[in-house]
Structure formats: C-alpha cells, structure tokens
Design an enzyme around this catalytic site. Structure first.
Site, PDB file in Angstrom:
ATOM      1  N   ASP A 209       0.845  -1.195   0.000  1.00 36.96           N
ATOM      2  CA  ASP A 209       0.000   0.000   0.000  1.00 36.96           C
ATOM      3  C   ASP A 209       0.875   1.238   0.000  1.00 36.96           C
ATOM      4  O   ASP A 209       2.085   1.165   0.237  1.00 36.96           O
ATOM      5  CB  ASP A 209      -0.894   0.010   1.248  1.00 36.96           C
ATOM      6  CG  ASP A 209      -0.067   0.034   2.523  1.00 36.96           C
ATOM      7  OD1 ASP A 209       0.082   1.120   3.109  1.00 36.96           O
ATOM      8  OD2 ASP A 209       0.451  -1.031   2.934  1.00 36.96           O
ATOM      9  N   ASP A 211       1.752   4.580   2.028  1.00 36.12           N
ATOM     10  CA  ASP A 211       1.601   5.028   3.403  1.00 36.12           C
ATOM     11  C   ASP A 211       0.581   6.173   3.424  1.00 36.12           C
ATOM     12  O   ASP A 211       0.116   6.629   2.382  1.00 36.12           O
ATOM     13  CB  ASP A 211       2.957   5.471   3.943  1.00 36.12           C
ATOM     14  CG  ASP A 211       3.034   5.430   5.457  1.00 36.12           C
ATOM     15  OD1 ASP A 211       2.496   4.477   6.037  1.00 36.12           O
ATOM     16  OD2 ASP A 211       3.627   6.344   6.043  1.00 36.12           O
TER      17      ASP A 211
END
Length: 283
Positions: A209, A211
C-alpha cells in the site's frame, strides 16, 4: 552440521515456502531466548534452505515483541551463511506502487524498544554498517526478479518504525522529506544482528500500500490491501524457488569476520560467561 545455503525470513503473508523437500521443523534453543518459531529446513534442488516465519506460524508476534537476537542466533546455529528477508512494506513514493518489489539497500532505524546487539555485556564491538546489504545476494535477486518478470526497484531506503501502529501523516511526510522509499516495522535490528553474526543479509520489500501520505490512501480498503498482500506472497514464493534453484551465492568472507574484526575490548578482559554466551555468534 549441514550448511544452510540460504535462510529465508518471511514476514506478513508468508508463512511457508514452496518446492521444499525433506522438510523438518527444527526446534532450536539459543542463548538469547526462544526464536519466533521452529525453523523449517529442507532442500530446493541442490540448495539447503531454512525458513523462519518472523511473526510465528500463526502471526501472533507483534514487531516489537519479535526476539530478533534469538532468530538470528538460531539461524547461525543451523549453519546459515546467507539470509534473505521478505517483508511487507508501505510505499513513500508515487512510482513504488502496490505489487512492486523493492531490493532494499539502506536502512534508517527509528525503533527504540528492541535489543539491537549481541554485544551488550563486557565486550564492545563497533560494527561498520555503511553497506548493510550483501551485493552478491542483491544481484542474484535482481536476476531472478527479471527472469520472473516481477516488477521491482533495484534500490530503496527502508525506514523501520516501532509499530504496531502505522505512522501519522506528519511522520509519513517527514520520512518522505528524508528521502526514504519504503516503510516497515521489522528489518531493524534484524539486519544489524545478521552482520554481527557474520551472515550475509539481503532484504526484499513487498509493497502492499501507499503510506498515509498519499491522497488516495483513505480510499483503499483493507480487503484491497489483503489481496495485494496475498498476491505478493505468491510472487515471493516464485522468487524463493527461483533463487534457491540458482543457489550459487558467494557469501562474503569479509562479512563472516566483520564482528571479530570490530572488537574494541581486550579479549583477555572479557568474562568467560560472556564468551560462552557468544560462542555461536563469534565461532
């Protein structure tokens, strides 16, 4: 004792490795307590391998509670000469996207609760850490990733935070301003301890992902992150199989003796109890 050509440490989502034969789960005691789990040993082709699930077999150990010293000493006792760490990371860059792999070459350690050295008693060792990753292993990993057509980045600075919470927006932006590329919770002090133990170390960050700095981060669901984590794990298994089958990794003799050559204390002044505690690390 049989030499372990490559030891793999698996992070979130990676709890076993493929294509391994002659499997044995070995319980290893250490002078620094219990490792995260029994260690899986076996072979892939002609390569003797070991695998340690960093968070335990059922992911029950939080990053700050991992006994990093026991993990590294256990792998050292099994005769490991090379360690490849695989871990989930968050991206701090627009061009390092979920699903990409990153061959980490530098670290910034922002942890503060962990035991970070084997040499804490009456033996002082000042270990050089300018180049924390073994170039030999990193190059082999790059070759394997190219052959597998897995999108990867050949360099990256990994900032390690304590966790288990993710960073605040201010922290995330700070790490970006430092030039960090990925963020995680487990590669420190793992890399430091590997070098203290004379084991070549390399790190593969698997981006799950962005951050929290990313404007679209809040639009990403947990389900999407879990899916990426699972997809990354499948790619990691292919990488493990590939790198093990082409296992001609040349462990760096300089790294093997790095700690011995970094001792400041007069060995004659070191207690026998300390020498005995460190016998596996400095053997």
């Amino acid at each position: 004792m049989t030499k372990i050509d490559i030891a793999f440490i698996g992070g979130s989502g990676l709890y076993k490795i493929p294509d391994i034969s002659d499997v044995k789960w070995v319980k290893v005691s250490t002078n620094f307590g219990q490792p995260s789990s029994e260690i899986c040993t076996g072979s892939i082709g002609k390569c003797n391998v070991a695998f340690l699930p960093r968070h335990g077999k059922f992911h029950t150990i939080s990053p700050s509670k991992i006994n990093y010293r026991a993990n590294i000493e256990a792998l050292k006792k099994l005769g490991s000469e090379n360690i490849i760490s695989l871990s989930a990371v968050g991206s701090l860059r627009n061009d390092y996207i979920p699903g990409d792999f990153v061959l980490v070459d530098q670290f910034i350690d922002k942890t503060y609760l962990r035991k970070k050295t084997f040499f804490e008693d009456d033996l002082v060792v000042h270990l050089p850490m300018a180049q924390p990753v073994c170039k030999n292993i990193k190059n082999k990993l790059a070759d394997s990733l190219k052959n597998l057509r897995i999108n990867f980045h050949n360099q990256g600075t990994y900032v390690c935070i304590e966790g288990p919470q993710f960073s605040t927006l201010a922290e995330s932006e700070l790490f970006r301003s430092w030039g960090c590329d990925v963020i995680g919770m487990t590669n420190m002090p793992e890399a430091k301890l590997s070098l203290e133990a004379g084991i070549c170390y390399a790190s593969v960050g698997m981006v799950t992902d962005f951050d929290c700095w990313h404007p679209d981060h809040e639009n990403v669901s947990v389900d999407q992150i879990v899916k990426t984590l699972n997809d990354n794990s499948e790619k990691a298994k292919k990488l493990i199989s590939s790198i093990a089958k082409d296992h001609k990794l040349i462990c760096n003799e300089k790294i093997k003796n790095l700690a011995k050559n970094s001792v400041i204390t007069n060995i004659e002044k070191v207690k026998n109890s300390t020498k005995n505690k460190l016998k596996n690390i400095l053997k």
